[in-house]
Design a protein around this motif. Structure first.
Motif, PDB file in Angstrom:
ATOM      1  N   CYS A 152       1.666   6.942 -13.054  1.00 17.14           N
ATOM      2  CA  CYS A 152       2.310   6.206 -12.002  1.00 17.14           C
ATOM      3  C   CYS A 152       2.031   6.707 -10.674  1.00 17.14           C
ATOM      4  CB  CYS A 152       3.937   6.653 -12.279  1.00 17.14           C
ATOM      5  SG  CYS A 152       4.778   5.556 -13.294  1.00 17.14           S
ATOM      6  N   PHE A 153       1.676   8.093 -10.356  1.00 17.59           N
ATOM      7  CA  PHE A 153       1.097   8.685  -9.327  1.00 17.59           C
ATOM      8  C   PHE A 153      -0.362   7.930  -9.131  1.00 17.59           C
ATOM      9  CE2 PHE A 153       4.177  12.392 -10.162  1.00 17.59           C
ATOM     10  CZ  PHE A 153       5.286  11.753  -9.521  1.00 17.59           C
ATOM     11  N   VAL A 154      -1.020   7.927 -10.221  1.00 15.68           N
ATOM     12  CA  VAL A 154      -2.445   7.465 -10.143  1.00 15.68           C
ATOM     13  C   VAL A 154      -2.323   5.794  -9.671  1.00 15.68           C
ATOM     14  CG1 VAL A 154      -4.377   6.495 -11.460  1.00 15.68           C
ATOM     15  CG2 VAL A 154      -3.363   8.951 -11.777  1.00 15.68           C
ATOM     16  N   LEU A 155      -1.334   5.122 -10.398  1.00 11.65           N
ATOM     17  CA  LEU A 155      -1.245   3.845  -9.666  1.00 11.65           C
ATOM     18  C   LEU A 155      -0.738   3.644  -8.236  1.00 11.65           C
ATOM     19  CD1 LEU A 155       0.930   2.476 -12.884  1.00 11.65           C
ATOM     20  CD2 LEU A 155      -1.135   1.877 -12.244  1.00 11.65           C
ATOM     21  N   ALA A 156       0.076   4.568  -7.688  1.00 13.76           N
ATOM     22  CA  ALA A 156       0.261   4.591  -6.416  1.00 13.76           C
ATOM     23  C   ALA A 156      -0.960   4.589  -5.583  1.00 13.76           C
ATOM     24  CB  ALA A 156       1.515   5.875  -6.175  1.00 13.76           C
ATOM     25  N   GLY A 157      -1.643   5.814  -6.187  1.00 13.51           N
ATOM     26  CA  GLY A 157      -3.031   6.061  -5.252  1.00 13.51           C
ATOM     27  C   GLY A 157      -3.960   4.899  -5.092  1.00 13.51           C
ATOM     28  N   LEU A 158      -3.940   4.235  -6.365  1.00  7.08           N
ATOM     29  CA  LEU A 158      -4.773   2.781  -6.698  1.00  7.08           C
ATOM     30  C   LEU A 158      -4.243   1.788  -5.798  1.00  7.08           C
ATOM     31  CD1 LEU A 158      -5.492   2.688 -10.240  1.00  7.08           C
ATOM     32  CD2 LEU A 158      -7.080   3.203  -8.563  1.00  7.08           C
ATOM     33  N   ALA A 159      -2.784   1.967  -5.885  1.00  2.00           N
ATOM     34  CA  ALA A 159      -2.312   0.795  -4.857  1.00  2.00           C
ATOM     35  C   ALA A 159      -2.236   0.947  -3.111  1.00  2.00           C
ATOM     36  CB  ALA A 159      -0.674   0.567  -4.733  1.00  2.00           C
ATOM     37  N   PHE A 160      -2.353   2.403  -2.925  1.00  2.00           N
ATOM     38  CA  PHE A 160      -2.439   2.776  -1.459  1.00  2.00           C
ATOM     39  C   PHE A 160      -3.819   2.509  -0.829  1.00  2.00           C
ATOM     40  CE2 PHE A 160       1.272   5.722  -1.920  1.00  2.00           C
ATOM     41  CZ  PHE A 160       2.159   4.809  -1.080  1.00  2.00           C
ATOM     42  N   PHE A 161      -4.739   2.623  -1.901  1.00  2.00           N
ATOM     43  CA  PHE A 161      -6.138   2.657  -1.407  1.00  2.00           C
ATOM     44  C   PHE A 161      -6.999   1.130  -1.702  1.00  2.00           C
ATOM     45  CE2 PHE A 161      -5.870   7.103  -1.663  1.00  2.00           C
ATOM     46  CZ  PHE A 161      -5.744   7.612  -0.412  1.00  2.00           C
ATOM     47  N   ARG A 162      -6.055   0.325  -2.011  1.00  2.00           N
ATOM     48  CA  ARG A 162      -6.330  -1.055  -2.377  1.00  2.00           C
ATOM     49  C   ARG A 162      -7.195  -1.873  -1.280  1.00  2.00           C
ATOM     50  NH1 ARG A 162      -4.180  -6.067  -5.912  1.00  2.00           N
ATOM     51  NH2 ARG A 162      -5.086  -4.930  -7.621  1.00  2.00           N
ATOM     52  N   LYS A 163      -8.232  -2.503  -1.471  1.00  2.00           N
ATOM     53  CA  LYS A 163      -8.834  -3.013  -0.136  1.00  2.00           C
ATOM     54  C   LYS A 163      -8.067  -4.218   0.150  1.00  2.00           C
ATOM     55  CE  LYS A 163     -12.436  -0.508  -0.065  1.00  2.00           C
ATOM     56  NZ  LYS A 163     -12.600   0.515   0.809  1.00  2.00           N
ATOM     57  N   LYS A 164      -8.421  -5.104   1.183  1.00  2.00           N
ATOM     58  CA  LYS A 164      -7.707  -6.202   1.590  1.00  2.00           C
ATOM     59  C   LYS A 164      -8.264  -7.412   0.656  1.00  2.00           C
ATOM     60  CE  LYS A 164      -5.241  -4.791   5.294  1.00  2.00           C
ATOM     61  NZ  LYS A 164      -3.786  -4.961   5.180  1.00  2.00           N
ATOM     62  N   ASP A 165      -7.419  -8.155   0.442  1.00  2.00           N
ATOM     63  CA  ASP A 165      -7.906  -9.365  -0.464  1.00  2.00           C
ATOM     64  C   ASP A 165      -9.216 -10.090   0.259  1.00  2.00           C
ATOM     65  OD1 ASP A 165      -7.704 -10.984  -2.738  1.00  2.00           O
ATOM     66  OD2 ASP A 165      -6.566 -12.535  -1.522  1.00  2.00           O
ATOM     67  N   SER A 166      -9.234 -10.224   1.515  1.00  2.00           N
ATOM     68  CA  SER A 166     -10.160 -11.116   1.899  1.00  2.00           C
ATOM     69  C   SER A 166     -11.494 -10.290   1.791  1.00  2.00           C
ATOM     70  CB  SER A 166      -9.960 -11.416   3.459  1.00  2.00           C
ATOM     71  OG  SER A 166      -9.856 -10.093   4.148  1.00  2.00           O
ATOM     72  N   HIS A 167     -11.586  -9.058   1.897  1.00  2.00           N
ATOM     73  CA  HIS A 167     -12.769  -8.355   1.747  1.00  2.00           C
ATOM     74  C   HIS A 167     -13.322  -8.419   0.404  1.00  2.00           C
ATOM     75  CE1 HIS A 167     -15.511  -4.884   2.165  1.00  2.00           C
ATOM     76  NE2 HIS A 167     -15.098  -4.316   1.044  1.00  2.00           N
ATOM     77  N   ILE A 168     -12.520  -8.589  -0.675  1.00  2.00           N
ATOM     78  CA  ILE A 168     -12.765  -8.734  -2.175  1.00  2.00           C
ATOM     79  C   ILE A 168     -13.430  -9.949  -2.200  1.00  2.00           C
ATOM     80  CG2 ILE A 168     -11.983  -8.618  -4.413  1.00  2.00           C
ATOM     81  CD1 ILE A 168      -9.622  -6.598  -3.626  1.00  2.00           C
ATOM     82  N   ARG A 169     -12.878 -10.742  -1.669  1.00  2.00           N
ATOM     83  CA  ARG A 169     -13.137 -12.347  -1.866  1.00  2.00           C
ATOM     84  C   ARG A 169     -14.534 -12.447  -1.131  1.00  2.00           C
ATOM     85  NH1 ARG A 169      -7.817 -15.804  -0.379  1.00  2.00           N
ATOM     86  NH2 ARG A 169      -6.930 -15.601  -2.586  1.00  2.00           N
ATOM     87  N   ASN A 170     -14.796 -11.936   0.011  1.00  2.00           N
ATOM     88  CA  ASN A 170     -16.231 -11.920   0.685  1.00  2.00           C
ATOM     89  C   ASN A 170     -17.186 -11.419  -0.249  1.00  2.00           C
ATOM     90  OD1 ASN A 170     -15.295 -13.363   2.913  1.00  2.00           O
ATOM     91  ND2 ASN A 170     -14.911 -11.556   4.119  1.00  2.00           N
ATOM     92  N   THR A 171     -16.776  -9.895  -0.873  1.00  2.00           N
ATOM     93  CA  THR A 171     -17.815  -9.381  -1.715  1.00  2.00           C
ATOM     94  C   THR A 171     -18.291 -10.069  -2.944  1.00  2.00           C
ATOM     95  OG1 THR A 171     -16.679  -7.275  -1.016  1.00  2.00           O
ATOM     96  CG2 THR A 171     -18.098  -6.891  -2.791  1.00  2.00           C
ATOM     97  N   LEU A 172     -17.142 -10.820  -3.412  1.00  2.00           N
ATOM     98  CA  LEU A 172     -17.599 -11.757  -4.639  1.00  2.00           C
ATOM     99  C   LEU A 172     -18.388 -12.857  -4.182  1.00  2.00           C
ATOM    100  CD1 LEU A 172     -14.196 -11.787  -6.549  1.00  2.00           C
ATOM    101  CD2 LEU A 172     -16.360 -10.523  -6.802  1.00  2.00           C
ATOM    102  N   LYS A 173     -18.179 -13.551  -2.874  1.00  2.00           N
ATOM    103  CA  LYS A 173     -19.109 -14.484  -2.511  1.00  2.00           C
ATOM    104  C   LYS A 173     -20.405 -13.993  -2.457  1.00  2.00           C
ATOM    105  CE  LYS A 173     -15.684 -17.094  -0.333  1.00  2.00           C
ATOM    106  NZ  LYS A 173     -14.939 -17.694   1.112  1.00  2.00           N
ATOM    107  N   ASN A 174     -20.601 -13.014  -1.858  1.00  2.00           N
ATOM    108  CA  ASN A 174     -22.020 -12.494  -1.479  1.00  2.00           C
ATOM    109  C   ASN A 174     -22.768 -12.074  -2.677  1.00  2.00           C
ATOM    110  OD1 ASN A 174     -21.793 -13.102   1.242  1.00  2.00           O
ATOM    111  ND2 ASN A 174     -20.779 -10.848   1.677  1.00  2.00           N
ATOM    112  N   ALA A 175     -21.978 -11.740  -3.766  1.00  2.00           N
ATOM    113  CA  ALA A 175     -22.730 -11.256  -4.974  1.00  2.00           C
ATOM    114  C   ALA A 175     -23.602 -12.162  -5.508  1.00  2.00           C
ATOM    115  CB  ALA A 175     -21.681 -10.699  -5.914  1.00  2.00           C
TER     116      ALA A 175
END
Length: 139
Positions: free
Chosen positions: A116-139
């Motif tokens: 659960c603490f690992v999940l919290a860390g993953l959630a806190f350091f999650r990138k913005k959704d738009s950044h993920i979409r832009n990365t996938l578009k450029n790939a």
């Protein structure tokens, strides 16, 4: 990833905490003395069967309440993290769920709380959704 880990933590919590809670709340004192009491260690058996039964049954109720709060926290946090709705709030939810799981199980379920603490860390350091979409578009 967070939702999958959350489901695994929920299932293992259900088996571990729920199994103990269900077993102890359904067991009568006679059944306890005939089956489980003899296999317990000296620390528990020195208290006598009546006191040991009451203590372990109380622990079963405590585990049941912890299980309900844990599953509630996991469901709410998983909903918040889904589709990147509110990852910071989900991280807080996972953190609180881990603390509840850790304290509610009297540190017995610390591996589950760790996830659960690992999940919290993953959630806190999650990138913005738009950044993920832009990365996938450029790939």
């Amino acid at each position: 990833l967070e939702v999958i880990i959350s489901i695994v933590v929920g299932i293992v919590s259900l088996i571990f905490l729920g199994g103990y809670a269900l077993t102890m709340t359904q067991m009568s004192q006679n059944q306890f003395e005939e089956t489980l009491f003899q296999s317990l260690g000296d620390t528990v058996t020195s208290k006598g069967p009546e006191l040991a039964y009451v203590e372990l049954k109380t622990l079963g109720v405590w585990f049941g309440a912890t299980l309900v709060l844990t599953l509630f926290g996991l469901v709410i946090s998983s909903y918040l993290i889904g589709n990147n709705r509110k990852p910071k709030l989900a991280g807080i939810g996972y953190l609180i769920t881990g603390i509840i799981l850790l304290l509610g199980s009297q540190t017995i379920a610390f591996p589950l709380a760790f996830f659960c603490f690992v999940l919290a860390g993953l959630a806190f350091f999650r990138k913005k959704d738009s950044h993920i979409r832009n990365t996938l578009k450029n790939a």
